[in-house]
Design a protein around this motif. Structure first.
Motif, PDB file in Angstrom:
ATOM      1  N   TRP A   6       0.831  -1.191   0.000  1.00 53.07           N
ATOM      2  CA  TRP A   6       0.000   0.000   0.000  1.00 53.07           C
ATOM      3  C   TRP A   6       0.862   1.236   0.000  1.00 53.07           C
ATOM      4  O   TRP A   6       0.397   2.320  -0.194  1.00 53.07           O
ATOM      5  CB  TRP A   6      -0.969  -0.001   1.156  1.00 53.07           C
ATOM      6  CG  TRP A   6      -0.413  -0.429   2.480  1.00 53.07           C
ATOM      7  CD1 TRP A   6      -0.477  -1.687   3.003  1.00 53.07           C
ATOM      8  CD2 TRP A   6       0.261   0.373   3.445  1.00 53.07           C
ATOM      9  NE1 TRP A   6       0.111  -1.704   4.243  1.00 53.07           N
ATOM     10  CE2 TRP A   6       0.564  -0.475   4.539  1.00 53.07           C
ATOM     11  CE3 TRP A   6       0.620   1.711   3.520  1.00 53.07           C
ATOM     12  CZ2 TRP A   6       1.227  -0.005   5.679  1.00 53.07           C
ATOM     13  CZ3 TRP A   6       1.277   2.168   4.650  1.00 53.07           C
ATOM     14  CH2 TRP A   6       1.577   1.311   5.710  1.00 53.07           C
ATOM     15  N   ARG A   9       2.249   4.034  -3.742  1.00 57.52           N
ATOM     16  CA  ARG A   9       1.253   4.789  -4.483  1.00 57.52           C
ATOM     17  C   ARG A   9       1.957   5.755  -5.424  1.00 57.52           C
ATOM     18  O   ARG A   9       3.050   6.223  -5.120  1.00 57.52           O
ATOM     19  CB  ARG A   9       0.314   5.523  -3.534  1.00 57.52           C
ATOM     20  CG  ARG A   9       0.972   6.606  -2.726  1.00 57.52           C
ATOM     21  CD  ARG A   9      -0.081   7.216  -1.783  1.00 57.52           C
ATOM     22  NE  ARG A   9       0.174   8.603  -1.462  1.00 57.52           N
ATOM     23  CZ  ARG A   9       1.173   9.050  -0.711  1.00 57.52           C
ATOM     24  NH1 ARG A   9       1.996   8.271  -0.244  1.00 57.52           N
ATOM     25  NH2 ARG A   9       1.380  10.305  -0.438  1.00 57.52           N
ATOM     26  N   LEU A  76      -7.752  10.030   2.846  1.00 58.57           N
ATOM     27  CA  LEU A  76      -6.321  10.280   2.840  1.00 58.57           C
ATOM     28  C   LEU A  76      -6.016  11.578   3.588  1.00 58.57           C
ATOM     29  O   LEU A  76      -6.698  12.580   3.406  1.00 58.57           O
ATOM     30  CB  LEU A  76      -5.878  10.413   1.385  1.00 58.57           C
ATOM     31  CG  LEU A  76      -4.422  10.138   1.049  1.00 58.57           C
ATOM     32  CD1 LEU A  76      -4.050   8.709   1.443  1.00 58.57           C
ATOM     33  CD2 LEU A  76      -4.208  10.334  -0.444  1.00 58.57           C
ATOM     34  N   ASN A  99      -2.486   6.053   3.111  1.00 59.20           N
ATOM     35  CA  ASN A  99      -2.993   5.470   1.879  1.00 59.20           C
ATOM     36  C   ASN A  99      -4.255   4.715   2.174  1.00 59.20           C
ATOM     37  O   ASN A  99      -4.471   4.266   3.288  1.00 59.20           O
ATOM     38  CB  ASN A  99      -1.972   4.540   1.249  1.00 59.20           C
ATOM     39  CG  ASN A  99      -1.646   3.445   2.184  1.00 59.20           C
ATOM     40  OD1 ASN A  99      -0.925   3.653   3.136  1.00 59.20           O
ATOM     41  ND2 ASN A  99      -2.190   2.290   1.947  1.00 59.20           N
TER      42      ASN A  99
END
Length: 135
Positions: A6, A9, A76, A99
């Protein structure tokens, strides 16, 4: 290899604080937690009675942050308050959502933690590493 991360990003031009984008959790191994580790968390300011208290499973964690399994992750950048109840004691801290994976959960990075909470977290991480939970 890297966990299906994760933290991978894509860089986004709208990230205001690019200096700490991605956080510092790459330095730490992410430890998959046994089924019994749960976290109580809520977003919103402490004063507001409307802020919803959630209890979710911790999917993995390290000394820098953790991944909360929840079908309704916070947005977020949201600052949330966490309470982990583990054999080492209660760990209370604040964290920021780094995230979000829709319908799956969110990765958070610890931001504020008192010394005693930090020590308990360290003990928890040490114990999980020693018990050989697969990362």
């Amino acid at each position: 290899g890297p966990a299906p991360g994760w933290h991978l990003r894509p860089p986004s031009p709208v990230e205001p604080r690019s200096s700490d984008a991605g956080g510092n959790d790459r330095r730490y191994p992410r430890i998959a937690t046994p089924k019994g580790v749960w976290v109580a968390w809520h977003d919103g300011n402490q004063q507001s009675q409307q802020s919803q208290q959630n209890v979710s499973r911790v999917r993995d964690l390290n000394v820098g942050g953790l991944f909360i399994a929840t079908p309704n992750p916070a947005a977020l950048g949201t600052v949330i308050t966490l309470l982990l109840a583990v054999p080492e004691g209660e760990i209370r801290c604040r964290a920021v959502v780094r995230n979000v994976v829709s319908n799956e959960g969110m990765g958070v990075q610890f931001t504020e933690m008192r010394e005693q909470d930090s020590a308990r977290l360290q003990n928890l991480v040490t114990r999980l590493l020693a018990s050989g939970a697969p990362a």
